[in-house]
Design an enzyme around this catalytic site. Structure first.
Site, mmCIF file in Angstrom:
data_model
loop_
_atom_site.group_PDB
_atom_site.id
_atom_site.type_symbol
_atom_site.label_atom_id
_atom_site.label_comp_id
_atom_site.label_asym_id
_atom_site.label_seq_id
_atom_site.Cartn_x
_atom_site.Cartn_y
_atom_site.Cartn_z
ATOM 1 N N ARG A 172 0.817 -1.217 0.000
ATOM 2 C CA ARG A 172 0.000 0.000 0.000
ATOM 3 C C ARG A 172 0.849 1.265 0.000
ATOM 4 O O ARG A 172 0.327 2.357 -0.212
ATOM 5 C CB ARG A 172 -0.918 0.015 1.227
ATOM 6 C CG ARG A 172 -1.972 -1.075 1.247
ATOM 7 C CD ARG A 172 -3.066 -0.738 2.251
ATOM 8 N NE ARG A 172 -2.556 -0.638 3.603
ATOM 9 C CZ ARG A 172 -2.584 -1.615 4.490
ATOM 10 N NH1 ARG A 172 -3.089 -2.782 4.153
ATOM 11 N NH2 ARG A 172 -2.123 -1.449 5.704
ATOM 12 N N ARG A 176 8.448 5.769 -5.644
ATOM 13 C CA ARG A 176 8.345 6.495 -6.909
ATOM 14 C C ARG A 176 9.724 6.818 -7.464
ATOM 15 O O ARG A 176 10.634 7.173 -6.718
ATOM 16 C CB ARG A 176 7.562 7.797 -6.712
ATOM 17 C CG ARG A 176 6.150 7.563 -6.197
ATOM 18 C CD ARG A 176 5.380 8.864 -6.109
ATOM 19 N NE ARG A 176 4.029 8.638 -5.609
ATOM 20 C CZ ARG A 176 3.437 9.345 -4.676
ATOM 21 N NH1 ARG A 176 4.090 10.348 -4.113
ATOM 22 N NH2 ARG A 176 2.216 9.073 -4.297
ATOM 23 N N ARG A 248 -3.869 -1.952 17.690
ATOM 24 C CA ARG A 248 -2.867 -1.030 18.206
ATOM 25 C C ARG A 248 -3.578 0.272 18.567
ATOM 26 O O ARG A 248 -4.551 0.674 17.908
ATOM 27 C CB ARG A 248 -1.795 -0.747 17.148
ATOM 28 C CG ARG A 248 -1.021 -1.963 16.714
ATOM 29 C CD ARG A 248 -0.122 -2.506 17.800
ATOM 30 N NE ARG A 248 1.053 -1.646 18.013
ATOM 31 C CZ ARG A 248 1.958 -1.846 18.955
ATOM 32 N NH1 ARG A 248 1.824 -2.856 19.806
ATOM 33 N NH2 ARG A 248 3.000 -1.042 19.072
ATOM 34 N N ARG A 278 6.225 9.498 15.104
ATOM 35 C CA ARG A 278 6.190 10.725 14.303
ATOM 36 C C ARG A 278 5.786 11.891 15.182
ATOM 37 O O ARG A 278 5.261 11.711 16.285
ATOM 38 C CB ARG A 278 5.236 10.595 13.121
ATOM 39 C CG ARG A 278 3.769 10.380 13.494
ATOM 40 C CD ARG A 278 2.909 10.232 12.244
ATOM 41 N NE ARG A 278 1.493 10.067 12.559
ATOM 42 C CZ ARG A 278 0.521 10.010 11.662
ATOM 43 N NH1 ARG A 278 0.814 10.098 10.371
ATOM 44 N NH2 ARG A 278 -0.736 9.864 12.027
ATOM 45 N N GLU A 299 3.657 11.018 18.673
ATOM 46 C CA GLU A 299 2.818 9.819 18.648
ATOM 47 C C GLU A 299 3.604 8.594 19.104
ATOM 48 O O GLU A 299 4.724 8.365 18.653
ATOM 49 C CB GLU A 299 2.279 9.555 17.234
ATOM 50 C CG GLU A 299 1.042 10.322 16.901
ATOM 51 C CD GLU A 299 0.435 9.901 15.569
ATOM 52 O OE1 GLU A 299 0.627 8.730 15.161
ATOM 53 O OE2 GLU A 299 -0.206 10.747 14.925
ATOM 54 N N TYR A 347 -8.942 -1.712 8.412
ATOM 55 C CA TYR A 347 -8.450 -0.343 8.307
ATOM 56 C C TYR A 347 -9.094 0.282 7.073
ATOM 57 O O TYR A 347 -8.916 -0.207 5.951
ATOM 58 C CB TYR A 347 -6.927 -0.294 8.174
ATOM 59 C CG TYR A 347 -6.426 1.121 8.066
ATOM 60 C CD1 TYR A 347 -6.254 1.906 9.194
ATOM 61 C CD2 TYR A 347 -6.168 1.693 6.817
ATOM 62 C CE1 TYR A 347 -5.833 3.224 9.098
ATOM 63 C CE2 TYR A 347 -5.743 3.004 6.708
ATOM 64 C CZ TYR A 347 -5.573 3.752 7.849
ATOM 65 O OH TYR A 347 -5.162 5.051 7.741
ATOM 66 N N ASP A 349 -9.905 3.903 4.871
ATOM 67 C CA ASP A 349 -9.770 5.330 4.649
ATOM 68 C C ASP A 349 -11.156 5.979 4.731
ATOM 69 O O ASP A 349 -12.183 5.307 4.574
ATOM 70 C CB ASP A 349 -9.145 5.606 3.280
ATOM 71 C CG ASP A 349 -7.654 5.306 3.259
ATOM 72 O OD1 ASP A 349 -7.009 5.444 4.317
ATOM 73 O OD2 ASP A 349 -7.136 4.933 2.187
#
Length: 370
Positions: A172, A176, A248, A278, A299, A347, A349
């Site tokens: 996922r 690039r 989690r 992060r 976090e 999960y 979006d």
């Protein structure tokens, strides 16, 4: 019908609105003191910054119908998610792209040169069918980039070794061979100008919808309902009779400062000796606003306890077996529709959550007619 919706997050709100517009009487309950679930946003009284209370949410989709739907209830501002990573004392751009590769290896390669370099000198070509996250990473980018950007972050985020996680997790994440550092590639990307909570409040603002906050679900709530929509934890609906599905959760260390703390919205910390994953600086999620002070979150990811907020379903072998058992129970439960991230243990979006909620409206109506 009289329909009870448990949960005032995106799933519950969108389904409630769609069903209300079809003429059904909707009651929405939520145990929290606010709507919007983990998308909840609020103004920091100290700084004026719009804070993503449960962590940042960037709306991105290729689904034009979903994009049109959310724009009915909020004014979306253009936003591109450009993540940075502090690795080995240096700052790099994520996702891994041509700039990241050239900077990391001290080169100035063109796209095809970089692709050939990674394939010939870095990627582990002995791995023909990657089965784990680690194998997928080593085959895709090689040991150097994996150790720098992916290994430590993954260990902290998931609390287990990357060779125990499925390869699909890494599939996922984009790699690039150009200089595009926009994390998402969808046509429509943005953030509501006044935050997600105001948007969800607008979705729920309908004469056929009655909302009750600070109201944990109890069996008596369903007594007068002809149908129930459950967006809470799937195992919680069945009182965890088969055991708890693994999640989690996140802890946030909030701090404020003058000026600009890190110069970007998201800075990843993949080094294994840094305990947090992060740092998010929330005023950068609203670049159309100007604030003299700033709000940041460090976090920390850890195993989710019984009283914690579940964020990420683990979905390893043990959880998948337990999930099948709960799905079988759900399939035999009449008069209840299970939706959303928690209700389906996936999960999701935000755009997929909304799409599935819109599609569920027709299924509920058809089931009632049958």
């Amino acid at each position: 019908m009289k329909i009870l919706i448990v949960g005032a997050g995106l799933s519950g709100a969108v389904l409630g609105r769609s069903l209300a517009e079809d003429g059904h009487q909707i009651t929405v309950i939520d145990s929290r003191p606010h709507v919007a679930g983990n998308c909840h946003t609020e103004r920091c009284p100290e700084t004026g910054v719009m804070v993503h209370v449960y962590g940042p949410h960037i709306f991105h989709t290729d689904d034009a119908e979903v994009w049109d739907f959310v724009n009915r209830y909020a004014r979306f501002m253009p936003y591109r998610n450009r993540v940075k990573s502090m690795a080995g004392g240096m700052v790099y751009a994520l996702p891994i792209n041509l700039h990241t590769i050239n900077q990391f290896f001290g080169k100035a390669m063109r796209p095809e040169e970089a692709r050939a370099f990674i394939e010939e000198f870095e990627a582990d070509r002995s791995i023909r069918d990657p089965q784990s996250f680690e194998e997928q990473a080593l085959r895709l980018v090689g040991r150097g980039l994996y150790d720098a950007f992916l290994r430590g972050y993954t260990e902290k985020q998931w609390g287990c070794a990357p060779d125990t996680l499925p390869a699909s997790i890494l599939k996922r994440l984009p790699v690039r061979f150009d200089y595009d550092d926009n994390y998402f590639a969808h046509r429509f990307q943005g953030i509501p100008a006044e935050g997600y909570t105001e948007m969800v409040e607008a979705i729920l603002d309908h004469p056929m919808i009655d909302v009750h906050l600070n109201t944990p679900y109890a069996p008596h709530h369903a007594m007068r309902a002809e149908h129930m929509v459950w967006s809470g934890p799937l195992d919680g609906f069945f009182d965890y009779r088969l055991g708890r599905l693994g999640y989690r959760t996140l802890d946030f260390e909030r701090f404020t400062a003058d000026g600009d703390w890190q110069g970007c919205a998201v800075m990843n910390y993949p080094d294994r000796d840094v305990p947090w994953t992060r740092v998010t600086e929330h005023k950068h999620f609203a670049p159309w606003e100007v604030h003299e002070r700033t709000v940041c979150y460090r976090e920390f990811s850890r195993a989710c306890g019984a009283e914690d907020i579940p964020y990420y379903p683990i979905r390893l072998v043990e959880e998948k077996a337990l999930l099948k058992a709960y799905e079988a129970l759900a399939a035999r439960t009449e008069g209840v529709t299970f939706v959303g991230r928690l209700g389906t243990y996936r999960y999701l979006d935000m755009d997929v959550t909304i799409r599935e909620a819109l599609d569920a409206t027709a299924k509920i109506t058809a089931r009632r007619a049958a």
